[in-house]
Design an enzyme around this catalytic site. Sequence first.
Site, PDB file in Angstrom:
ATOM      1  N   ARG A  38     -11.909  12.228  12.279  1.00 14.18           N
ATOM      2  CA  ARG A  38     -12.190  12.526  10.763  1.00 14.18           C
ATOM      3  C   ARG A  38     -11.294  13.792  10.677  1.00 14.18           C
ATOM      4  O   ARG A  38     -10.843  14.095   9.332  1.00 14.18           O
ATOM      5  CB  ARG A  38     -13.679  13.166  10.689  1.00 14.18           C
ATOM      6  N   LYS A 196     -30.971   9.034  11.616  1.00 16.84           N
ATOM      7  CA  LYS A 196     -31.151   9.544  10.284  1.00 16.84           C
ATOM      8  C   LYS A 196     -32.371   8.714   9.350  1.00 16.84           C
ATOM      9  O   LYS A 196     -31.983   7.735   9.060  1.00 16.84           O
ATOM     10  CB  LYS A 196     -30.185  10.016   9.476  1.00 16.84           C
ATOM     11  N   GLY A 347     -19.980   8.153  11.390  1.00 15.54           N
ATOM     12  CA  GLY A 347     -18.942   8.872  12.326  1.00 15.54           C
ATOM     13  C   GLY A 347     -19.134   7.921  13.783  1.00 15.54           C
ATOM     14  O   GLY A 347     -18.454   7.651  14.517  1.00 15.54           O
ATOM     15  N   GLY A 370     -23.789   7.595   5.473  1.00 11.12           N
ATOM     16  CA  GLY A 370     -24.688   7.749   4.447  1.00 11.12           C
ATOM     17  C   GLY A 370     -23.952   7.741   2.999  1.00 11.12           C
ATOM     18  O   GLY A 370     -24.361   7.070   1.975  1.00 11.12           O
TER      19      GLY A 370
HETATM   20  C1  3PG Z   1     -22.132  12.811   8.811  1.00  8.89           C
HETATM   21  O1  3PG Z   1     -21.623  13.380   9.801  1.00  8.89           O
HETATM   22  O2  3PG Z   1     -22.881  11.874   8.890  1.00  8.89           O
HETATM   23  C2  3PG Z   1     -21.834  13.715   7.791  1.00  8.89           C
HETATM   24  O3  3PG Z   1     -21.196  14.697   7.962  1.00  8.89           O
HETATM   25  C3  3PG Z   1     -23.200  14.128   7.048  1.00  8.89           C
HETATM   26  O4  3PG Z   1     -24.122  14.952   7.896  1.00  8.89           O
HETATM   27  P1  3PG Z   1     -25.449  15.373   7.335  1.00  8.89           P
HETATM   28  O5  3PG Z   1     -26.215  14.111   7.386  1.00  8.89           O
HETATM   29  O6  3PG Z   1     -25.783  16.410   8.199  1.00  8.89           O
HETATM   30  O7  3PG Z   1     -25.377  15.832   6.084  1.00  8.89           O
HETATM   31 MG    MG Z   2     -22.949  11.190  11.289  1.00 12.92          MG
END
Ligand code: 3PG
Ligand code: MG
Length: 389
Positions: A38, A196, A347, A370
Amino acid sequence: MNLRTLADIEDLKGKRVFVRVDFNVPLDDEGNVADDKRMRLALPTIRHLLDHGASQVILAFHLGRPKNNEPHLKANKVAMKLSELLGMDVVKVDDWGKNGLPEAKIVMLENTRFNPAEKSKDVAERDAFGKQMASLADLYVGEAFSNSHRDHASMTSVPKFIPGYAGLGVEQEVAALTKAISDPEHPLVAVIGGLKADKLKAIHNLLGVADQILVAGALATNLLKTKGYEIGASKADDEGMEERADIAKEIIASDKVQLPTDFVIADDFSESANVKIVPADSIEPGWMALDIGSKTREKYVSALSSAKTILWFGPIGVFEMVPFAEGTKVIGEAIASSDAVSIVGGGDSASAVKKLGLEDKMTLVSTGGGASLMMIEGKKLPALAALEK
Ligand code: 3PG
Ligand code: MG
């Protein structure tokens, strides 16, 4: 999407440019940057700004999800890595609110999420913080594609106060994704893993687009928990699960959705743990599911075999540890060897694909998890909407 881009900036000479990057990178046990992909994506934009006469580049980003300004989430090691990649000094600043900025060419602000206003639900609070950040610069550049699905001060408030433009990486990534997903061929099979819980929203939206959705990762144990299964010591992201209870139930009820029927479970989150494969309804107390089991692997590979379009977001298991890497490997290889258009996002998934040496065999590997999913769902990303013409 019609974004204002760097080409639209009339004159960069002597300008201070605030660049919001996504340097939310994985760190190793010593806190060093474990994967700089990134970071490398943002280098062309940083170099472009300097080459065209910008007097200062101010970098801002978040690292992790700090609750209490944890020292291991400070930006220092990321600043060191960037300095190495650019071959230039990068000065990290903590108290810019009080002391302003030093005169260095490249400065990096401390983790934006150390200030709770960054992701406050109250827009006035975010805007107040955004205004403060905007006062440091003349122009704003959004170069954090993979964080663009968040409505956070450093991305959506700052460009309310100074003119905002999309960076080169954002421009490219949006164009590539738009091309890959416009009018997808069916069957479209989505593989959604990772941790997540906010991906449940994406799965819910994908029910309208996808023919099949294969769920893995801790997201799967999270759904099984909703179903009333014993998940032992398995990880399950609780953030916002209460608000998502109805969505979770709908997902479970959909015949498009497949959940794992067996898991690799372990009695410790470690490579040397005791390991066994059990049916999904037999996770023992104290044990945790860290990968999908062999039956699930077979079932998912067979679902992928007829796909014409494949979306893969989020690792299948804890692929960083050998005993739990098989699911990610098998699914990754099935996707790579398929003739389908394959889009990999996030990522961690990008790291997994790289580790498996499959990068070149995918149609597109996006840094955004996301964010890319939100684009595929056809929704506006707040941080990109802020940069529209
Ligand atoms: C990620 O690494 O997926 C993005 O930077 C978003 O991070 P976050 O879900 O903590 O906003
Ligand atoms: Mg991530």
